[in-house]
Design a protein around this motif. Structure first.
Motif, PDB file in Angstrom:
ATOM      1  N   PHE A  96       1.596  19.928 -20.626  1.00 50.05           N
ATOM      2  CA  PHE A  96       2.577  18.864 -20.823  1.00 50.05           C
ATOM      3  C   PHE A  96       3.334  18.562 -19.524  1.00 50.05           C
ATOM      4  O   PHE A  96       3.623  17.410 -19.221  1.00 50.05           O
ATOM      5  CB  PHE A  96       3.566  19.235 -21.929  1.00 50.05           C
ATOM      6  CG  PHE A  96       2.931  19.410 -23.285  1.00 50.05           C
ATOM      7  CD1 PHE A  96       2.112  18.413 -23.817  1.00 50.05           C
ATOM      8  CD2 PHE A  96       3.138  20.552 -24.025  1.00 50.05           C
ATOM      9  CE1 PHE A  96       1.525  18.562 -25.072  1.00 50.05           C
ATOM     10  CE2 PHE A  96       2.557  20.715 -25.275  1.00 50.05           C
ATOM     11  CZ  PHE A  96       1.750  19.724 -25.790  1.00 50.05           C
ATOM     12  N   VAL A 340      -1.954  14.471 -28.852  1.00 51.03           N
ATOM     13  CA  VAL A 340      -0.991  15.578 -28.740  1.00 51.03           C
ATOM     14  C   VAL A 340      -0.470  15.688 -27.302  1.00 51.03           C
ATOM     15  O   VAL A 340       0.746  15.835 -27.069  1.00 51.03           O
ATOM     16  CB  VAL A 340      -1.640  16.903 -29.174  1.00 51.03           C
ATOM     17  CG1 VAL A 340      -0.738  18.094 -28.823  1.00 51.03           C
ATOM     18  CG2 VAL A 340      -1.924  16.889 -30.672  1.00 51.03           C
ATOM     19  N   ILE A 341      -1.384  15.606 -26.334  1.00 55.76           N
ATOM     20  CA  ILE A 341      -0.982  15.718 -24.930  1.00 55.76           C
ATOM     21  C   ILE A 341      -0.070  14.573 -24.521  1.00 55.76           C
ATOM     22  O   ILE A 341       0.924  14.777 -23.808  1.00 55.76           O
ATOM     23  CB  ILE A 341      -2.236  15.766 -24.029  1.00 55.76           C
ATOM     24  CG1 ILE A 341      -2.991  17.072 -24.265  1.00 55.76           C
ATOM     25  CG2 ILE A 341      -1.854  15.652 -22.550  1.00 55.76           C
ATOM     26  CD1 ILE A 341      -4.389  17.090 -23.671  1.00 55.76           C
ATOM     27  N   GLY A 344       3.463  15.169 -26.202  1.00 59.19           N
ATOM     28  CA  GLY A 344       4.163  16.287 -25.570  1.00 59.19           C
ATOM     29  C   GLY A 344       4.603  15.967 -24.152  1.00 59.19           C
ATOM     30  O   GLY A 344       5.708  16.346 -23.724  1.00 59.19           O
ATOM     31  N   SER A 345       3.775  15.244 -23.412  1.00 57.64           N
ATOM     32  CA  SER A 345       4.113  14.878 -22.030  1.00 57.64           C
ATOM     33  C   SER A 345       5.250  13.873 -21.984  1.00 57.64           C
ATOM     34  O   SER A 345       6.091  13.917 -21.073  1.00 57.64           O
ATOM     35  CB  SER A 345       2.876  14.306 -21.328  1.00 57.64           C
ATOM     36  OG  SER A 345       1.822  15.243 -21.331  1.00 57.64           O
ATOM     37  N   VAL A 347       7.710  13.761 -24.101  1.00 56.00           N
ATOM     38  CA  VAL A 347       8.918  14.552 -24.352  1.00 56.00           C
ATOM     39  C   VAL A 347       9.401  15.185 -23.046  1.00 56.00           C
ATOM     40  O   VAL A 347      10.604  15.184 -22.734  1.00 56.00           O
ATOM     41  CB  VAL A 347       8.659  15.639 -25.411  1.00 56.00           C
ATOM     42  CG1 VAL A 347       9.856  16.591 -25.512  1.00 56.00           C
ATOM     43  CG2 VAL A 347       8.367  15.011 -26.764  1.00 56.00           C
ATOM     44  N   VAL A 348       8.470  15.721 -22.255  1.00 54.07           N
ATOM     45  CA  VAL A 348       8.819  16.329 -20.974  1.00 54.07           C
ATOM     46  C   VAL A 348       9.425  15.294 -20.027  1.00 54.07           C
ATOM     47  O   VAL A 348      10.444  15.539 -19.375  1.00 54.07           O
ATOM     48  CB  VAL A 348       7.574  16.978 -20.326  1.00 54.07           C
ATOM     49  CG1 VAL A 348       7.852  17.352 -18.872  1.00 54.07           C
ATOM     50  CG2 VAL A 348       7.151  18.211 -21.106  1.00 54.07           C
TER      51      VAL A 348
END
Length: 422
Positions: A96, A340-341, A344-345, A347-348
Protein backbone atom coordinates in the motif's frame (compact mmCIF):
# COMPACT_ATOMS: atom_id res chain seq x y z
CA UNK A 1 21.74 -15.94 -38.58
CA UNK A 2 21.51 -12.36 -37.36
CA UNK A 3 17.81 -12.34 -38.21
CA UNK A 4 17.30 -15.49 -36.18
CA UNK A 5 18.99 -13.94 -33.13
CA UNK A 6 16.88 -10.81 -33.46
CA UNK A 7 13.73 -12.90 -33.75
CA UNK A 8 14.65 -14.85 -30.61
CA UNK A 9 15.42 -11.65 -28.70
CA UNK A 10 12.14 -10.02 -29.77
CA UNK A 11 10.26 -13.05 -28.44
CA UNK A 12 12.20 -12.90 -25.17
CA UNK A 13 12.03 -9.12 -24.70
CA UNK A 14 9.39 -7.85 -22.33
CA UNK A 15 10.05 -8.83 -18.69
CA UNK A 16 13.27 -6.81 -18.49
CA UNK A 17 11.60 -3.81 -20.09
CA UNK A 18 8.77 -4.05 -17.57
CA UNK A 19 11.35 -4.17 -14.79
CA UNK A 20 13.09 -1.09 -16.19
CA UNK A 21 9.86 0.87 -16.41
CA UNK A 22 8.93 -0.10 -12.85
CA UNK A 23 12.35 1.02 -11.62
CA UNK A 24 12.63 4.26 -13.59
CA UNK A 25 9.53 5.88 -12.07
CA UNK A 26 9.96 7.21 -8.54
CA UNK A 27 13.57 6.14 -7.96
CA UNK A 28 14.76 8.10 -11.01
CA UNK A 29 12.34 10.96 -11.66
CA UNK A 30 11.97 11.80 -7.95
CA UNK A 31 14.78 10.36 -5.83
CA UNK A 32 17.69 10.68 -8.26
CA UNK A 33 16.67 14.22 -9.18
CA UNK A 34 16.44 15.12 -5.48
CA UNK A 35 19.83 13.52 -4.86
CA UNK A 36 21.50 15.68 -7.51
CA UNK A 37 19.63 18.83 -6.47
CA UNK A 38 20.47 18.46 -2.75
CA UNK A 39 23.88 16.78 -2.74
CA UNK A 40 25.33 17.15 -6.22
CA UNK A 41 27.44 14.49 -7.86
CA UNK A 42 28.59 12.94 -4.56
CA UNK A 43 25.57 10.58 -4.79
CA UNK A 44 26.82 8.95 -8.00
CA UNK A 45 29.10 6.55 -6.17
CA UNK A 46 26.31 5.37 -3.86
CA UNK A 47 23.99 4.78 -6.81
CA UNK A 48 26.56 2.72 -8.69
CA UNK A 49 27.37 0.76 -5.51
CA UNK A 50 23.77 -0.13 -4.66
CA UNK A 51 23.01 -1.03 -8.29
CA UNK A 52 25.91 -3.49 -8.15
CA UNK A 53 25.02 -4.89 -4.72
CA UNK A 54 21.37 -5.53 -5.63
CA UNK A 55 21.95 -6.89 -9.13
CA UNK A 56 22.24 -10.63 -8.32
CA UNK A 57 18.94 -10.77 -6.44
CA UNK A 58 16.95 -9.28 -9.32
CA UNK A 59 18.67 -11.48 -11.86
CA UNK A 60 17.88 -14.58 -9.78
CA UNK A 61 14.16 -14.01 -10.33
CA UNK A 62 14.62 -14.32 -14.09
CA UNK A 63 17.17 -17.13 -13.75
CA UNK A 64 14.90 -19.24 -11.54
CA UNK A 65 11.85 -18.79 -13.79
CA UNK A 66 13.70 -19.79 -16.94
CA UNK A 67 15.41 -22.76 -15.29
CA UNK A 68 12.39 -24.24 -13.49
CA UNK A 69 9.46 -22.89 -15.52
CA UNK A 70 7.94 -21.75 -12.22
CA UNK A 71 8.02 -18.42 -10.41
CA UNK A 72 10.45 -17.71 -7.64
CA UNK A 73 7.40 -17.43 -5.36
CA UNK A 74 6.93 -21.16 -5.96
CA UNK A 75 10.54 -21.48 -4.87
CA UNK A 76 9.79 -19.73 -1.57
CA UNK A 77 7.33 -22.52 -0.82
CA UNK A 78 10.10 -25.06 -1.47
CA UNK A 79 12.16 -23.31 1.19
CA UNK A 80 9.31 -24.08 3.57
CA UNK A 81 5.85 -22.69 4.15
CA UNK A 82 7.15 -20.20 6.78
CA UNK A 83 9.29 -18.59 4.04
CA UNK A 84 6.26 -18.25 1.76
CA UNK A 85 4.15 -16.83 4.59
CA UNK A 86 6.91 -14.35 5.46
CA UNK A 87 7.06 -13.21 1.82
CA UNK A 88 3.29 -12.81 1.88
CA UNK A 89 3.40 -10.72 5.08
CA UNK A 90 6.23 -8.55 3.76
CA UNK A 91 4.29 -7.94 0.54
CA UNK A 92 1.12 -7.02 2.43
CA UNK A 93 3.02 -4.69 4.76
CA UNK A 94 4.68 -2.72 1.97
CA UNK A 95 2.37 -2.79 -1.05
CA UNK A 96 0.00 0.00 0.00
CA UNK A 97 2.87 2.38 0.78
CA UNK A 98 4.77 1.55 -2.41
CA UNK A 99 1.71 1.81 -4.65
CA UNK A 100 0.57 4.92 -2.80
CA UNK A 101 3.93 6.64 -3.31
CA UNK A 102 4.06 5.78 -7.02
CA UNK A 103 0.41 6.74 -7.51
CA UNK A 104 0.86 10.06 -5.69
CA UNK A 105 3.83 11.00 -7.89
CA UNK A 106 1.98 9.92 -11.04
CA UNK A 107 -0.99 12.07 -10.06
CA UNK A 108 1.35 15.04 -9.73
CA UNK A 109 2.61 14.61 -13.30
CA UNK A 110 -0.98 14.17 -14.49
CA UNK A 111 -2.07 17.40 -12.78
CA UNK A 112 0.94 19.23 -14.18
CA UNK A 113 0.24 18.04 -17.72
CA UNK A 114 -3.50 18.77 -17.78
CA UNK A 115 -3.57 21.58 -15.18
CA UNK A 116 -6.33 19.86 -13.18
CA UNK A 117 -5.12 20.40 -9.62
CA UNK A 118 -8.57 21.72 -8.72
CA UNK A 119 -9.89 18.15 -8.43
CA UNK A 120 -7.25 17.41 -5.80
CA UNK A 121 -7.25 13.90 -4.37
CA UNK A 122 -9.79 12.77 -6.97
CA UNK A 123 -6.92 12.78 -9.46
CA UNK A 124 -5.48 9.67 -7.78
CA UNK A 125 -8.90 8.01 -7.59
CA UNK A 126 -9.49 8.48 -11.32
CA UNK A 127 -5.93 7.39 -12.11
CA UNK A 128 -6.26 4.18 -10.08
CA UNK A 129 -9.64 3.40 -11.64
CA UNK A 130 -8.13 3.68 -15.13
CA UNK A 131 -5.21 1.40 -14.17
CA UNK A 132 -7.50 -1.24 -12.67
CA UNK A 133 -9.76 -1.10 -15.73
CA UNK A 134 -6.90 -1.52 -18.21
CA UNK A 135 -5.35 -4.45 -16.36
CA UNK A 136 -8.66 -6.16 -15.61
CA UNK A 137 -9.44 -6.23 -19.34
CA UNK A 138 -6.07 -6.58 -21.04
CA UNK A 139 -3.68 -7.90 -18.36
CA UNK A 140 -0.18 -8.75 -19.61
CA UNK A 141 -0.79 -8.24 -23.34
CA UNK A 142 -1.79 -4.57 -22.95
CA UNK A 143 0.86 -3.99 -20.29
CA UNK A 144 3.65 -5.42 -22.48
CA UNK A 145 2.72 -3.33 -25.53
CA UNK A 146 2.22 -0.12 -23.55
CA UNK A 147 5.48 -0.35 -21.62
CA UNK A 148 7.65 -0.80 -24.72
CA UNK A 149 6.32 2.45 -26.22
CA UNK A 150 6.80 4.27 -22.92
CA UNK A 151 10.44 3.21 -22.55
CA UNK A 152 11.28 4.44 -26.07
CA UNK A 153 9.76 7.86 -25.27
CA UNK A 154 11.66 8.01 -21.97
CA UNK A 155 15.02 7.15 -23.53
CA UNK A 156 14.72 9.77 -26.26
CA UNK A 157 13.60 12.58 -23.92
CA UNK A 158 16.13 11.79 -21.16
CA UNK A 159 19.08 11.47 -23.54
CA UNK A 160 18.13 14.77 -25.18
CA UNK A 161 17.90 16.59 -21.85
CA UNK A 162 21.13 15.03 -20.58
CA UNK A 163 23.27 16.03 -23.54
CA UNK A 164 21.77 19.53 -23.64
CA UNK A 165 22.58 19.87 -19.93
CA UNK A 166 26.18 18.78 -20.52
CA UNK A 167 26.45 21.30 -23.36
CA UNK A 168 25.15 24.22 -21.26
CA UNK A 169 27.08 23.19 -18.15
CA UNK A 170 26.02 23.38 -14.47
CA UNK A 171 24.04 26.29 -13.06
CA UNK A 172 25.96 29.05 -11.35
CA UNK A 173 26.01 28.72 -7.59
CA UNK A 174 24.53 31.61 -5.61
CA UNK A 175 26.92 33.57 -3.34
CA UNK A 176 27.33 31.95 0.06
CA UNK A 177 25.87 28.62 -1.06
CA UNK A 178 26.41 25.85 1.47
CA UNK A 179 25.65 22.27 0.37
CA UNK A 180 23.47 20.05 2.52
CA UNK A 181 25.22 17.82 5.00
CA UNK A 182 25.05 14.16 4.00
CA UNK A 183 26.28 12.65 7.24
CA UNK A 184 23.72 14.12 9.61
CA UNK A 185 20.48 12.30 10.49
CA UNK A 186 18.40 13.84 7.68
CA UNK A 187 21.12 13.19 5.10
CA UNK A 188 21.59 9.56 6.14
CA UNK A 189 17.85 8.88 6.05
CA UNK A 190 17.68 10.32 2.55
CA UNK A 191 20.63 8.16 1.48
CA UNK A 192 18.83 5.07 2.80
CA UNK A 193 15.65 6.11 1.01
CA UNK A 194 17.56 6.64 -2.24
CA UNK A 195 19.18 3.21 -2.02
CA UNK A 196 15.93 1.55 -0.93
CA UNK A 197 14.45 2.00 -4.40
CA UNK A 198 17.60 2.08 -6.45
CA UNK A 199 16.82 0.73 -8.95
CA UNK A 200 13.73 -0.61 -7.12
CA UNK A 201 12.75 -2.70 -4.10
CA UNK A 202 14.41 -6.14 -3.92
CA UNK A 203 11.11 -7.89 -3.13
CA UNK A 204 9.95 -6.89 -6.62
CA UNK A 205 12.37 -9.50 -8.00
CA UNK A 206 9.49 -11.98 -7.81
CA UNK A 207 7.73 -9.93 -10.49
CA UNK A 208 10.57 -10.64 -12.93
CA UNK A 209 9.93 -14.35 -12.66
CA UNK A 210 6.17 -13.95 -13.11
CA UNK A 211 6.61 -11.69 -16.15
CA UNK A 212 9.18 -14.08 -17.63
CA UNK A 213 6.68 -16.94 -17.43
CA UNK A 214 3.87 -14.80 -18.81
CA UNK A 215 6.02 -13.75 -21.77
CA UNK A 216 6.76 -17.39 -22.55
CA UNK A 217 3.05 -18.14 -22.48
CA UNK A 218 2.27 -15.13 -24.68
CA UNK A 219 4.84 -15.96 -27.40
CA UNK A 220 4.80 -19.74 -26.97
CA UNK A 221 8.60 -19.52 -27.02
CA UNK A 222 10.93 -20.84 -24.32
CA UNK A 223 14.17 -18.85 -24.50
CA UNK A 224 17.50 -20.29 -23.49
CA UNK A 225 18.77 -19.21 -20.09
CA UNK A 226 21.38 -16.95 -21.66
CA UNK A 227 18.67 -15.24 -23.76
CA UNK A 228 16.53 -14.49 -20.70
CA UNK A 229 19.55 -13.21 -18.77
CA UNK A 230 20.77 -11.06 -21.68
CA UNK A 231 17.39 -9.32 -21.94
CA UNK A 232 17.33 -8.64 -18.21
CA UNK A 233 20.96 -7.47 -18.06
CA UNK A 234 20.42 -4.96 -20.85
CA UNK A 235 17.37 -3.58 -19.06
CA UNK A 236 19.23 -3.39 -15.75
CA UNK A 237 22.14 -1.57 -17.39
CA UNK A 238 19.74 0.97 -18.89
CA UNK A 239 18.16 1.66 -15.49
CA UNK A 240 21.61 2.29 -14.01
CA UNK A 241 22.67 4.64 -16.80
CA UNK A 242 19.41 6.59 -16.54
CA UNK A 243 19.82 6.92 -12.76
CA UNK A 244 23.23 8.50 -13.32
CA UNK A 245 21.72 10.84 -15.93
CA UNK A 246 18.97 12.01 -13.58
CA UNK A 247 21.48 12.76 -10.82
CA UNK A 248 23.56 14.77 -13.29
CA UNK A 249 20.44 16.63 -14.46
CA UNK A 250 19.43 17.41 -10.88
CA UNK A 251 22.97 18.64 -10.15
CA UNK A 252 23.37 20.76 -13.27
CA UNK A 253 19.96 22.45 -13.02
CA UNK A 254 19.30 22.79 -9.26
CA UNK A 255 22.46 22.23 -7.20
CA UNK A 256 23.71 25.54 -5.81
CA UNK A 257 20.93 27.54 -7.44
CA UNK A 258 19.16 28.29 -4.17
CA UNK A 259 15.98 26.62 -5.42
CA UNK A 260 14.31 23.89 -3.39
CA UNK A 261 12.35 21.07 -5.00
CA UNK A 262 8.71 21.43 -3.83
CA UNK A 263 7.00 18.96 -1.51
CA UNK A 264 3.65 19.22 -3.29
CA UNK A 265 3.33 16.48 -5.93
CA UNK A 266 2.06 18.65 -8.81
CA UNK A 267 4.55 21.45 -8.04
CA UNK A 268 7.34 18.87 -7.88
CA UNK A 269 6.26 17.49 -11.26
CA UNK A 270 6.31 20.99 -12.72
CA UNK A 271 9.86 21.51 -11.44
CA UNK A 272 11.06 18.21 -12.91
CA UNK A 273 9.52 19.06 -16.28
CA UNK A 274 11.11 22.52 -16.06
CA UNK A 275 14.43 20.77 -15.44
CA UNK A 276 14.14 19.34 -18.95
CA UNK A 277 12.76 22.38 -20.70
CA UNK A 278 15.41 24.73 -19.31
CA UNK A 279 18.04 22.60 -21.02
CA UNK A 280 16.20 21.73 -24.24
CA UNK A 281 14.03 24.85 -24.72
CA UNK A 282 10.58 26.12 -23.77
CA UNK A 283 9.15 24.72 -27.00
CA UNK A 284 9.63 21.20 -25.59
CA UNK A 285 7.48 21.70 -22.46
CA UNK A 286 4.38 19.86 -23.65
CA UNK A 287 6.48 17.04 -25.10
CA UNK A 288 8.45 16.57 -21.88
CA UNK A 289 5.37 16.91 -19.66
CA UNK A 290 3.60 14.24 -21.72
CA UNK A 291 6.66 11.97 -21.62
CA UNK A 292 7.11 12.30 -17.86
CA UNK A 293 3.48 11.49 -17.16
CA UNK A 294 3.59 8.57 -19.61
CA UNK A 295 6.63 7.13 -17.82
CA UNK A 296 4.97 7.39 -14.41
CA UNK A 297 1.73 5.97 -15.79
CA UNK A 298 3.64 2.97 -17.09
CA UNK A 299 5.25 2.57 -13.68
CA UNK A 300 1.99 2.62 -11.74
CA UNK A 301 0.38 0.12 -14.13
CA UNK A 302 3.38 -2.21 -13.76
CA UNK A 303 3.22 -1.86 -9.96
CA UNK A 304 -0.48 -2.74 -9.90
CA UNK A 305 0.11 -5.75 -12.14
CA UNK A 306 3.18 -6.95 -10.23
CA UNK A 307 1.58 -6.81 -6.81
CA UNK A 308 -1.71 -8.36 -7.96
CA UNK A 309 0.04 -11.11 -9.89
CA UNK A 310 2.40 -11.95 -7.01
CA UNK A 311 -0.40 -11.89 -4.42
CA UNK A 312 -2.54 -14.17 -6.55
CA UNK A 313 0.27 -16.69 -6.91
CA UNK A 314 1.12 -16.52 -3.21
CA UNK A 315 -2.49 -17.12 -2.15
CA UNK A 316 -2.73 -20.02 -4.62
CA UNK A 317 0.34 -21.65 -3.10
CA UNK A 318 -0.67 -21.07 0.51
CA UNK A 319 -4.23 -22.35 0.27
CA UNK A 320 -3.99 -25.06 -2.40
CA UNK A 321 -2.25 -28.41 -2.10
CA UNK A 322 -2.82 -29.77 -5.60
CA UNK A 323 -1.45 -27.78 -8.54
CA UNK A 324 -4.24 -28.78 -10.93
CA UNK A 325 -6.92 -27.21 -8.71
CA UNK A 326 -5.24 -23.83 -8.44
CA UNK A 327 -6.47 -22.05 -11.56
CA UNK A 328 -10.11 -22.93 -11.10
CA UNK A 329 -10.24 -21.75 -7.50
CA UNK A 330 -8.27 -18.50 -7.78
CA UNK A 331 -8.55 -17.26 -11.36
CA UNK A 332 -10.62 -14.19 -10.34
CA UNK A 333 -8.31 -13.14 -7.52
CA UNK A 334 -6.12 -11.01 -9.83
CA UNK A 335 -8.90 -8.44 -10.33
CA UNK A 336 -9.89 -8.61 -6.66
CA UNK A 337 -6.34 -7.78 -5.61
CA UNK A 338 -6.24 -4.88 -8.08
CA UNK A 339 -9.22 -3.36 -6.27
CA UNK A 340 -7.86 -4.09 -2.77
CA UNK A 341 -4.49 -2.52 -3.60
CA UNK A 342 -6.07 0.58 -5.09
CA UNK A 343 -8.35 1.15 -2.06
CA UNK A 344 -5.58 0.52 0.50
CA UNK A 345 -3.16 2.80 -1.36
CA UNK A 346 -5.73 5.59 -1.48
CA UNK A 347 -6.09 5.38 2.30
CA UNK A 348 -2.30 5.77 2.62
CA UNK A 349 -2.26 8.76 0.25
CA UNK A 350 -5.04 10.51 2.15
CA UNK A 351 -3.21 9.82 5.42
CA UNK A 352 0.01 11.50 4.23
CA UNK A 353 -1.95 14.40 2.76
CA UNK A 354 0.17 16.51 0.40
CA UNK A 355 3.56 15.52 1.84
CA UNK A 356 5.29 13.97 -1.18
CA UNK A 357 8.78 13.60 0.28
CA UNK A 358 7.61 12.00 3.54
CA UNK A 359 5.48 9.40 1.75
CA UNK A 360 8.18 8.52 -0.80
CA UNK A 361 10.93 8.35 1.82
CA UNK A 362 8.83 6.15 4.12
CA UNK A 363 8.01 3.71 1.31
CA UNK A 364 11.59 3.52 0.05
CA UNK A 365 13.17 3.03 3.48
CA UNK A 366 10.61 0.32 4.29
CA UNK A 367 11.67 -1.49 1.10
CA UNK A 368 15.32 -1.22 2.11
CA UNK A 369 14.67 -2.84 5.50
CA UNK A 370 12.83 -5.73 3.82
CA UNK A 371 15.55 -6.26 1.18
CA UNK A 372 17.97 -8.56 3.09
CA UNK A 373 15.28 -11.18 3.74
CA UNK A 374 14.29 -11.50 0.07
CA UNK A 375 17.95 -11.39 -0.98
CA UNK A 376 18.73 -14.43 1.23
CA UNK A 377 15.69 -16.33 -0.09
CA UNK A 378 16.66 -15.70 -3.73
CA UNK A 379 20.28 -16.65 -3.15
CA UNK A 380 19.35 -19.95 -1.48
CA UNK A 381 17.05 -20.90 -4.35
CA UNK A 382 19.62 -20.47 -7.13
CA UNK A 383 22.64 -21.90 -5.33
CA UNK A 384 21.13 -24.95 -3.64
CA UNK A 385 19.50 -28.16 -4.76
CA UNK A 386 16.73 -26.44 -6.68
CA UNK A 387 18.78 -25.68 -9.82
CA UNK A 388 21.13 -27.81 -11.88
CA UNK A 389 24.81 -26.87 -11.66
CA UNK A 390 24.88 -25.42 -15.18
CA UNK A 391 21.89 -23.18 -14.32
CA UNK A 392 23.43 -21.78 -11.15
CA UNK A 393 25.22 -18.40 -11.04
CA UNK A 394 28.96 -18.03 -11.51
CA UNK A 395 31.46 -17.86 -8.67
CA UNK A 396 31.68 -14.10 -9.20
CA UNK A 397 27.90 -13.70 -8.78
CA UNK A 398 27.94 -15.87 -5.67
CA UNK A 399 30.67 -13.71 -4.12
CA UNK A 400 28.78 -10.58 -5.13
CA UNK A 401 25.66 -12.05 -3.54
CA UNK A 402 27.41 -12.62 -0.21
CA UNK A 403 28.71 -9.06 -0.35
CA UNK A 404 25.27 -7.73 -1.26
CA UNK A 405 23.54 -9.56 1.61
CA UNK A 406 26.07 -8.14 4.10
CA UNK A 407 25.68 -4.67 2.56
CA UNK A 408 21.85 -4.71 2.67
CA UNK A 409 21.73 -6.25 6.16
CA UNK A 410 24.26 -3.78 7.53
CA UNK A 411 22.34 -0.76 6.29
CA UNK A 412 19.01 -2.19 7.50
CA UNK A 413 20.43 -2.69 11.02
CA UNK A 414 22.04 0.75 10.86
CA UNK A 415 18.67 2.32 9.96
CA UNK A 416 16.88 0.60 12.86
CA UNK A 417 19.68 1.73 15.20
CA UNK A 418 19.46 5.34 13.97
CA UNK A 419 15.68 5.31 14.31
CA UNK A 420 15.97 3.98 17.86
CA UNK A 421 18.33 6.82 18.81
CA UNK A 422 15.97 9.50 17.51
Amino acid sequence: MLGGKFSSFSKTAGPGILFACTAIGVSHLVQSTRAGADFGLMMLGFVVLVMLMKYPFFEYGSRYANSTQTSIIDGYKKLGKPALLLYFLLTISSMFFVTGAVGFVTAGFFENLFDVDFIGEWTVVILFAVCVGILAVGKYHVLDSLIKMIVIVLLISTLSAFFFALYHGPTEQIPGFEPKELWDVAGIFFLLALMGWMPTAVDLSSWNSLWTLERMKQTNYKPKLKETLLEFRLAYLITGILAVMFIVLGTFIFYGSGEELPNNNSDFANKVVTLYTETIGDWSYIIIASSAFTVMFGTIIAVFDGYSRSLQRTVELIFTKKENTIRTKFRTFYVLFLVVISVGSLVVIFQFGNNLKELVDFATVLSFVIAPIIAIFNFRLVTGKYLEKEQQPSIFLKILSFTGIIFLSGFAVFFVFMKFLQ
